[in-house]
Write an enzyme that holds these catalytic residues in place. Structure first.
Site, PDB file in Angstrom:
ATOM      1  N   ASP A 202       0.850  -1.195   0.000  1.00 15.58           N
ATOM      2  CA  ASP A 202       0.000   0.000   0.000  1.00 15.58           C
ATOM      3  C   ASP A 202       0.883   1.241   0.000  1.00 15.58           C
ATOM      4  O   ASP A 202       2.114   1.154  -0.022  1.00 15.58           O
ATOM      5  CB  ASP A 202      -0.901   0.011   1.241  1.00 15.58           C
ATOM      6  CG  ASP A 202      -2.000  -1.033   1.174  1.00 15.58           C
ATOM      7  OD1 ASP A 202      -2.986  -0.809   0.453  1.00 15.58           O
ATOM      8  OD2 ASP A 202      -1.864  -2.085   1.841  1.00 15.58           O
ATOM      9  N   ASP A 208      -6.348   2.067   5.912  1.00 19.84           N
ATOM     10  CA  ASP A 208      -7.412   1.095   5.625  1.00 19.84           C
ATOM     11  C   ASP A 208      -6.923   0.063   4.603  1.00 19.84           C
ATOM     12  O   ASP A 208      -7.297   0.078   3.438  1.00 19.84           O
ATOM     13  CB  ASP A 208      -8.684   1.795   5.144  1.00 19.84           C
ATOM     14  CG  ASP A 208      -8.424   2.797   4.027  1.00 19.84           C
ATOM     15  OD1 ASP A 208      -7.247   3.087   3.736  1.00 19.84           O
ATOM     16  OD2 ASP A 208      -9.412   3.286   3.447  1.00 19.84           O
ATOM     17  N   ASP A 210      -6.947  -3.282   2.838  1.00 20.36           N
ATOM     18  CA  ASP A 210      -8.014  -4.270   2.675  1.00 20.36           C
ATOM     19  C   ASP A 210      -7.638  -5.490   1.855  1.00 20.36           C
ATOM     20  O   ASP A 210      -8.466  -6.387   1.670  1.00 20.36           O
ATOM     21  CB  ASP A 210      -9.276  -3.621   2.090  1.00 20.36           C
ATOM     22  CG  ASP A 210      -8.994  -2.776   0.865  1.00 20.36           C
ATOM     23  OD1 ASP A 210      -7.916  -2.923   0.269  1.00 20.36           O
ATOM     24  OD2 ASP A 210      -9.862  -1.967   0.510  1.00 20.36           O
ATOM     25  N   ASP A 211      -6.406  -5.598   1.353  1.00 15.99           N
ATOM     26  CA  ASP A 211      -6.041  -6.794   0.581  1.00 15.99           C
ATOM     27  C   ASP A 211      -4.635  -7.266   0.930  1.00 15.99           C
ATOM     28  O   ASP A 211      -3.728  -6.472   1.152  1.00 15.99           O
ATOM     29  CB  ASP A 211      -6.151  -6.526  -0.927  1.00 15.99           C
ATOM     30  CG  ASP A 211      -5.282  -5.367  -1.386  1.00 15.99           C
ATOM     31  OD1 ASP A 211      -4.092  -5.582  -1.671  1.00 15.99           O
ATOM     32  OD2 ASP A 211      -5.799  -4.229  -1.472  1.00 15.99           O
ATOM     33  N   TYR A 313       4.668   0.623  -2.009  1.00 17.88           N
ATOM     34  CA  TYR A 313       4.898   0.541  -3.452  1.00 17.88           C
ATOM     35  C   TYR A 313       6.331   0.918  -3.841  1.00 17.88           C
ATOM     36  O   TYR A 313       6.945   0.266  -4.695  1.00 17.88           O
ATOM     37  CB  TYR A 313       3.921   1.454  -4.194  1.00 17.88           C
ATOM     38  CG  TYR A 313       2.502   0.950  -4.203  1.00 17.88           C
ATOM     39  CD1 TYR A 313       2.128  -0.162  -4.947  1.00 17.88           C
ATOM     40  CD2 TYR A 313       1.516   1.595  -3.455  1.00 17.88           C
ATOM     41  CE1 TYR A 313       0.825  -0.635  -4.954  1.00 17.88           C
ATOM     42  CE2 TYR A 313       0.203   1.130  -3.448  1.00 17.88           C
ATOM     43  CZ  TYR A 313      -0.133   0.024  -4.198  1.00 17.88           C
ATOM     44  OH  TYR A 313      -1.422  -0.436  -4.192  1.00 17.88           O
ATOM     45  N   ARG A 501     -14.167   0.260   1.613  1.00 16.56           N
ATOM     46  CA  ARG A 501     -14.285   1.561   0.951  1.00 16.56           C
ATOM     47  C   ARG A 501     -15.465   1.670  -0.004  1.00 16.56           C
ATOM     48  O   ARG A 501     -15.824   2.775  -0.397  1.00 16.56           O
ATOM     49  CB  ARG A 501     -13.012   1.844   0.150  1.00 16.56           C
ATOM     50  CG  ARG A 501     -11.725   1.543   0.886  1.00 16.56           C
ATOM     51  CD  ARG A 501     -10.536   1.651  -0.025  1.00 16.56           C
ATOM     52  NE  ARG A 501      -9.304   1.195   0.613  1.00 16.56           N
ATOM     53  CZ  ARG A 501      -8.106   1.284   0.078  1.00 16.56           C
ATOM     54  NH1 ARG A 501      -7.980   1.808  -1.121  1.00 16.56           N
ATOM     55  NH2 ARG A 501      -7.041   0.850   0.721  1.00 16.56           N
TER      56      ARG A 501
END
Length: 654
Positions: A202, A208, A210-211, A313, A501
């Site tokens: 991320d 937040d 989420d994966d 990233y 989201r």
């Protein structure tokens, strides 16, 4: 003597019966005058004195007065106003109370009901407020309004955020609910995968998450497991919390600021896949063969995982791209995961290029703000290796969810796209023929025909053609029944990878679970697509308004400087062109008068919207997709519009 004279009133009515009338929408300008736009596309001039009776966006009846060659509209009756509630800045000068609407096109004089009482309530000069329109000038004696709420204080450096969300009637704070936060679906079997080294990728500041991903190489290729945070394990369907999430529909993201769809206790904590924390997830395991094709039906199941690594990233991209400046290196276990996923995602991307539809990726632009709410730096961040790892994984997961719901439920929240608009198919066939691509209306209306065409055009690497074709496309849609997604080149596409989201993703989680538990499930509302599309449109308007304001403030000092920018032409209209600056993402509008050296020559320039070209004396000077040198001419502060000019203006020969 003549006041309330019935004979005079009858005579006036009789005269008015013979005057042509039209109904339409009032379009104001920043110069005081406006236009009445009828439903049939005609425009009638409204002079400044008549504009004082109406507001931008009003639907009215008007008398059409002949005035030589230029008939004018005289507003006579209000049918509907779009200005029931608006955001304005409060002005308190020597006990006189007035408001200045945030929308510069709302130029009416508003008398404030109960204005003096605002002083005793603590309101101050410059405060931002919500105002309710009580009386309209066409219905009575001028505009009467009332302050109903404070948006924020005059000295708030981040006022533009709250003003923008209030303008678009969006929430400005996270929802709050008193809730025990217990898993509400204990009947769903959850596999314990906490020992597997899942990892997240991320942004550095993302809360937040989420994966999470995990991959294994096997004889057939690769088995990829995507673990998605499961807020449906905590949010009861049809509860007050669920209704609020449905109303919001999405998390709103603005520079250095977000307004979550779910309470922060969930979005940023209990449902965020934080490193080292056990979390409830919904998993999808996908087999990818050695060519990059999805092999067989994906497996969906509930699970518990623990993210072993929180990655960002930049670090991952630097590592995979062997960047010499890379300071971060993974351990052996994580290195194997990243290298394996890198190989699989490259194969997957190659397969999609050959068999689906893939568009050229665009860079992201990040606006960095100081503690005064001002932009001090804009980062241009191209899509890199780490972005590919995540994007290819999520696209694969959403394709699998679309197919899964289409097979097992025949309903869901599906992202759909029908390709070219039906009334533009003939234009598409004609345009493609100019580039040697044979097609017909019937084949372009099918997924296979459209996909084949896109693969052919991609081989041409022609930006102008890509822009022209894009303008012939229908709008993307969200539907509750399975349909194809032409611009991805797939039979079904249902996002479920961002349930923290997106409310549509939360619905799809519940539907997938109902299949796993062999439960019947309430049908998905037929209007869910309309609601989600409307909510997203409002958010995009808010994002646009904030970005335009920040860009205009950031670039204000460069008015009339000699700084040259590289910019791509992305739109051409009769009045000029719109370009996007490559280094910072700013959008300039260049009017025809600033395309040439002498503004008097602008009449000889044809900005042809249909062809997407700038034509002078039958010669194409510029076209969609061209990268040109531009300069900033001026900033329109009220509308946050950046006006550009050509760095090397066109020379129009006599």
């Amino acid at each position: 003597m003549f006041q309330n004279n019935p004979l005079l009133s009858q005579l006036k009515e009789k005269i008015q019966e013979n005057i042509p009338k039209r109904q339409g929408i009032v379009k104001a300008t920043d110069r005081g005058y406006g236009f009445l736009e009828t439903d049939k596309g005609k425009r009638f001039f409204i002079p400044p004195n008549e504009m004082k009776k109406v507001l931008h966006g009003d639907r009215i009846n008007a008398f059409i007065r002949e005035n030589g060659e230029k008939p004018t509209a005289e507003p006579s009756q209000l049918k509907k106003t779009e200005t029931d509630i608006f955001v304005a800045r409060l002005s308190i000068k020597q006990q006189r109370i007035s408001v200045q609407p945030n929308n510069p096109l709302l130029k009416g004089f508003f008398k404030i009901k109960g204005g003096q009482s605002l002083l005793s309530q603590g309101y101050q000069d410059g405060d931002w407020v919500k105002v309710k329109l009580l009386n309209h000038a066409l219905d009575g004696k001028g505009f009467l309004a009332q302050v109903i709420d404070k948006v924020t204080d005059a000295n708030d450096p981040f006022a533009y955020r709250l003003v923008t969300v209030a303008t678009h009637n969006l929430p400005s704070k996270a929802p709050e609910f008193d809730h025990p936060w217990k898993v509400i679906d204990p009947q769903l079997p959850r596999t314990d995968l906490t020992k597997l080294p899942f990892f997240t990728i991320d942004g550095v500041n993302t809360q937040d998450m989420d994966d999470a991903l995990y991959i294994e190489e096997n004889e057939q290729g690769w088995k990829l497991t995507i673990a998605i945070s499961d807020p449906s394990a905590y949010v009861p369907e049809d509860s007050a919390m669920d209704s609020e999430a449905k109303r919001r529909a999405f998390t709103l993201y603005l520079p250095n600021f977000n307004v979550p769809m779910l309470p922060r206790d969930l979005s940023d904590s209990l449902c965020s896949l934080k490193e080292g924390e056990k979390r409830a997830v919904l998993c999808c395991s996908i087999q990818i063969n050695k060519d990059g094709q999805l092999d067989g039906e994906a497996e969906f199941y509930g699970a518990w995982i623990k993210s072993h690594y929180r990655l960002n990233y930049t670090d991952v991209s630097n590592y995979l791209e062997n960047d010499e400046q890379a300071q971060w290196k993974p351990n052996a276990q994580l290195a194997t995961q990243l290298q394996t996923l890198d190989q699989a995602s490259l194969k997957r991307l190659h397969w999609r290029c050959e068999n689906n539809v893939v568009f050229k990726s665009q860079p992201d632009y990040t606006l960095k703000l100081n503690n005064k709410g001002e932009v001090y730096e804009i980062l241009c961040e191209p899509r890199r290796s780490a972005n590919r790892l995540v994007e290819e994984s999520m696209i694969a997961a959403n394709i699998c969810a679309g197919d899964f719901l289409a097979i097992h439920k025949q309903q869901g929240v599906f992202n759909t796209h029908s390709g070219f608009a039906s009334d533009r198919l003939e234009k598409a066939v004609t345009l493609l023929a100019e580039y040697g691509i044979e097609s017909d209306v019937e084949s372009l209306a099918t997924l296979s025909g459209y996909t084949k065409m896109r693969q052919q055009t991609n081989q041409l690497h022609n930006c102008y053609l890509d822009h022209r074709l894009r303008k012939l496309l229908a709008y993307a849609d969200t539907k509750n029944n399975p349909e194809a997604h032409f611009t991805l080149g797939v039979d079904h596409y249902a996002t479920w990878t961002s349930p923290i989201r997106k409310y549509g993703d939360l619905i799809n989680h519940r539907l997938i679970k109902s299949v796993l538990l062999k439960q019947a499930h309430t049908d998905v509302d037929n209007e869910i697509g309309v609601q989600l599309n409307d909510a997203r449109k409002l958010q995009r308007l808010a994002e646009r308004d904030v970005n335009n304001l920040l860009y205009s403030q950031y670039l204000k000092d460069q008015e009339n400087s000699n700084w040259r920018y590289k910019a791509e032409i992305f739109d051409i209209v009769k009045a000029g062109l719109r370009v996007r600056v490559q280094e910072n993402g700013a959008t300039f509008f260049i009017p025809c008068s600033l395309l040439c050296k002498d503004s008097k020559d602008a009449k000889q320039i044809d900005c042809n919207r249909e062809l997407g070209k700038v034509i002078v004396a039958e010669q194409t000077e510029m076209q969609l997709g061209d990268v040109i040198d531009v300069m900033l001419n001026n900033v329109k502060v009220e509308s946050s519009q950046l006006i550009g000019k050509l760095a090397d203006p066109l020379i129009i020969s006599e």
